[in-house]
Design a protein around this motif. Sequence first.
Motif, PDB file in Angstrom:
ATOM      1  N   HIS A  11       0.846  -1.206   0.000  1.00 21.76           N
ATOM      2  CA  HIS A  11       0.000   0.000   0.000  1.00 21.76           C
ATOM      3  C   HIS A  11       0.876   1.249   0.000  1.00 21.76           C
ATOM      4  N   PRO A  12       1.676   1.466  -1.035  1.00 25.29           N
ATOM      5  CA  PRO A  12       2.660   2.560  -1.025  1.00 25.29           C
ATOM      6  C   PRO A  12       2.052   3.946  -0.934  1.00 25.29           C
ATOM      7  N   TRP A  13       0.950   4.189  -1.642  1.00 25.29           N
ATOM      8  CA  TRP A  13       0.392   5.552  -1.678  1.00 25.29           C
ATOM      9  C   TRP A  13      -0.224   5.929  -0.333  1.00 25.29           C
ATOM     10  N   TRP A  14      -0.833   4.966   0.349  1.00 25.78           N
ATOM     11  CA  TRP A  14      -1.356   5.239   1.678  1.00 25.78           C
ATOM     12  C   TRP A  14      -0.221   5.595   2.637  1.00 25.78           C
ATOM     13  N   VAL A  15       0.864   4.843   2.541  1.00 20.57           N
ATOM     14  CA  VAL A  15       2.022   5.090   3.415  1.00 20.57           C
ATOM     15  C   VAL A  15       2.606   6.472   3.156  1.00 20.57           C
ATOM     16  N   LEU A  18       0.311   9.252   4.570  1.00 18.66           N
ATOM     17  CA  LEU A  18       0.370   9.390   6.023  1.00 18.66           C
ATOM     18  C   LEU A  18       1.678  10.057   6.462  1.00 18.66           C
ATOM     19  N   LEU A  19       2.780   9.671   5.845  1.00 21.71           N
ATOM     20  CA  LEU A  19       4.067  10.284   6.187  1.00 21.71           C
ATOM     21  C   LEU A  19       4.055  11.777   5.865  1.00 21.71           C
ATOM     22  N   LEU A  20       3.463  12.144   4.752  1.00 25.96           N
ATOM     23  CA  LEU A  20       3.379  13.550   4.380  1.00 25.96           C
ATOM     24  C   LEU A  20       2.519  14.323   5.373  1.00 25.96           C
ATOM     25  N   LEU A  21       1.412  13.726   5.800  1.00 24.03           N
ATOM     26  CA  LEU A  21       0.520  14.385   6.753  1.00 24.03           C
ATOM     27  C   LEU A  21       1.242  14.651   8.081  1.00 24.03           C
ATOM     28  N   PHE A  22       1.916  13.635   8.623  1.00 22.76           N
ATOM     29  CA  PHE A  22       2.632  13.801   9.889  1.00 22.76           C
ATOM     30  C   PHE A  22       3.766  14.822   9.747  1.00 22.76           C
ATOM     31  N   ILE A 355      11.379   2.122   7.773  1.00 22.04           N
ATOM     32  CA  ILE A 355      10.716   0.845   7.485  1.00 22.04           C
ATOM     33  C   ILE A 355       9.371   1.024   6.801  1.00 22.04           C
ATOM     34  N   SER A 356       8.859   2.232   6.762  1.00 23.12           N
ATOM     35  CA  SER A 356       7.599   2.474   6.046  1.00 23.12           C
ATOM     36  C   SER A 356       7.850   3.117   4.685  1.00 23.12           C
ATOM     37  N   LEU A 357       8.767   4.080   4.628  1.00 18.87           N
ATOM     38  CA  LEU A 357       9.003   4.810   3.381  1.00 18.87           C
ATOM     39  C   LEU A 357       9.752   3.967   2.353  1.00 18.87           C
ATOM     40  N   ILE A 358      10.775   3.226   2.772  1.00 23.66           N
ATOM     41  CA  ILE A 358      11.605   2.498   1.801  1.00 23.66           C
ATOM     42  C   ILE A 358      10.815   1.438   1.053  1.00 23.66           C
ATOM     43  N   PRO A 359      10.065   0.530   1.721  1.00 25.60           N
ATOM     44  CA  PRO A 359       9.289  -0.432   0.933  1.00 25.60           C
ATOM     45  C   PRO A 359       8.233   0.237   0.062  1.00 25.60           C
TER      46      PRO A 359
END
Length: 919
Positions: A11-15, A18-22, A355-359
């Motif tokens: 689910h790359p786009w969801w990840v 969320l990273l952009l929002l935080f 661990i969330s952004l790289i995959p």
Amino acid sequence: MQRFLNLCAAHPWWVLSLLLLFTLLAGRQLPNVEVQISAEELLVMDDPERAYYSEISRRFGDEKVVLLFLEDENLLGLKKLKVLKQVISELEKQSFVERVESLFSIPHLKSKDGYLDKEPYLATLPASPEAAAKLLKEAQQDPFIKQVLLSSDNRVMAVAIILRKGVGGSDDLTVTATIDQVTQPLASLYEEVFNIGYPFVRSAISEQIQEEQGKLFPLAIGTLLIALFLLLRQLVDVLTPVLTAGVSIIWMLGLMGITGIPLNVITSIVPVLLIVVGSTEDIHLLSEFRQGQRRGLETQAALSHMSLKMGRTVLLTFITTYMGFLSVGISKIEVLWQFGILASTGLLFNFVVTISLIPALLSITGKWQLDGKSRLVRNSGSTLADRYWQWLHSNRWGTLAVLGVCTLVAALGIPGIQVNHSTTDSLGQGSEVQRQVASVNSQLAGLETFSIIVDSGIQDTFLKVRYLEEIVEIEKFITSQGFARSTTSFTNYLSMLNRAFQELPLPQLPLSDDEINELMIFLDYSHVKAYVSEDYSSARILVRHDISSTRELQHFVDSLNLFFAQNLDPGLEAHITGSSVLTLSATDAMIEGQLHSITLLLLVFILIISILFTDLRVGLLAALPNAFPVVVLFGVMGYGEIPLNIGTAMAAAIAIGIAVDDTMHFMLRYNQELKTTKSQSRAMLTTIQNEARPVFATSIALIAGFLTFTLSDFQPIAQFGMLSALVIASALIADFVITPLAISTLRLVSLWDMLSSHLRQQVIPKSVLFKGMKPWQIRRFILSSTVLDFSAGRAVFCRGDESNELYLVMSGAVEVVVPGGRGGTEDLVVDQFGAGEVFGDVAVLVNQSRLTNAIAMVPTSLLVVHRDALQNTTFLHPIIAGRLFLNLATDVSRRWVVFVERLRQDELQEKRPSGKDNE
């Protein structure tokens, strides 16, 4: 962890969303981040001495002083004094100024026409050089002026600007800018003019912090990019670590904005440190992903390969690095505590982002390959690894001997380590503020002070000559030892007052209590409230010094305490306190924190490795390559005279926390390779081939990143960068020399690892022995067992054998018989046992020799559990033992019921008449 990496890849786009929002939410807090420098940050939190110092400050006052330093051959020139008087008048008008003390305000006590004259020294400006020289000569006899406001050669004069209470670090810029502006007219009149004091030191440090963020931040990014490009040659791989570091830095600064933790000398390096350290796990993940692609895997398959190989490893290495940063917070020094909490939290943020952004990112861009390395380079790398391992293995004893000698030489330098703990030493030796501090220390008594509190607890004690002479003796001792160039006390003021009344040539303490009582009529308590309590039961000696060495200051304090113990009147108690003395407690705390940090870190590492491989010896052996860099670090500090300070105190714990990552990568990779090959040498060779590139890449990137700190103008930070780079380089050598030689002698693969997937998933969990037990409990018990194979017809045990083991059938079948059990003519079959069933347990539990024979009916594999293992489980894991023995009791009872029923049926069968008889 493997599941999480795969989930993010799916689910790359969801990840990414969320990273952009935080990141945007954290970015809104950036304007709230403040730069704040405080001397209290260098002291021990909750130190009882701080509470005592606060009480003394409340009783006698704690004045914050800025010195106006004036140097000239002709200090008391008429034109100069007129302008100086105007400047002082303007300073006194400032809202942050309590008062200004100078030759214009210090009373010149003298007798005039039979009256006490208290006019200041410069109440009347000297009209001639002769008058000026006479005035300076008289001022040199005043202990409140000599070396305090006037140098012994009459070339330097100081004006003490006392700040109001409540003026703190947030006012530094206003205070320094205003004082500089007001004193500007003096610059053209004197040879040298400057203002110095802790507001100016703190302002200089704040400005340097902001300048260095603009210098070191882009330099660290540039260094990391160059290192990653040269080592990885993948555009995505080069930019990804910078991206993960950038996001985690924004999160960390947002946390600082929310919590109010300021940027100071130490916490200011955290953003740059995250760029340097945050790249390590990125490189390992990216390297494993590219390795999967080189094997022909598609993007998703390569991501799964990366998750499988690196999921557990990156989690464990994060834990060790996190502990390295967090262990700095063990220190009781406030600034190091802040750094430990902030840096470890920033590292946690970086791990989550990594661990969330790289995959997620590789799932989208993984197919973009811009590999700059040819197949020839990769093949030659494998060949080089093969040659290196062959050479190392054949020369292992000589190599270890060389490293042993190097370790011993380094250890011999450790006793030479010194400790230095000072705010001004944070500035570079070439800084202007540092030069000004040095001028004050050399020309005057120095900026550092501490107090000696002499207390009796009895009113009017220090209105008696007997006890005042005790203070005089303390001052004489300090002067005779050369510890300080200025001591001031209540006795000095009384001596000056007595001289004026009796028109003596030099100050002299009154000879009797009656003379003191007469002088008290003319004493203005406001002039001495900083030196004696209002009831005259306590007296204070203010000692000014220029000692920057912690060792020298400790010697000073120890000598004073010894003097008190041997010479002080029994009715008096003396206590040394003050900001410079409090740093001694901070020094002890810094040394203690350093030892605790390293010890905790190595213990955690040993514990993790021991648990992973179920053997304490493996953990202790794995600690060797990480103890080597610690010895080298402290040895270099001793030989190079690099002091232990707020910067270097962090180097060992942080760098070792990072260095153990590569050792763990080596060991976990070696463990994986051992599962696929029985050759330990071959497994180590494959480990070196697979880990050489990521380990070298991370180490070189870290060394280059840490070396950027050496460009810092803050001496402790520059030393921190140099020593951290040294530790990483030493750890790199240890990882490619000590680690392979140490662990290649071990089989880092447990029994659980060797069992087939079918046995682990089908036979063992369904066995009667492990009924109701959780997977980790089963694994814990299995790890203390062994597996033996038996061919068909081979005896497992025979009647009369000692009973030390019980058996679990993994595969095949076993028959248990009583020899001659049927009247001595044939064997009696007790039972037959298949996969998952237990036998041989009764004799083990009652500690009785075997009464039966056990024979393998077909090729059989048995899990063997020794009696000692049962006893250890009972002692160490009572919950597991309780369930285990319940299962054994249940199974034995079931088997006996079946066995008795079968015997009864056999007896009935024997008693039943045959058909022929009936006929």
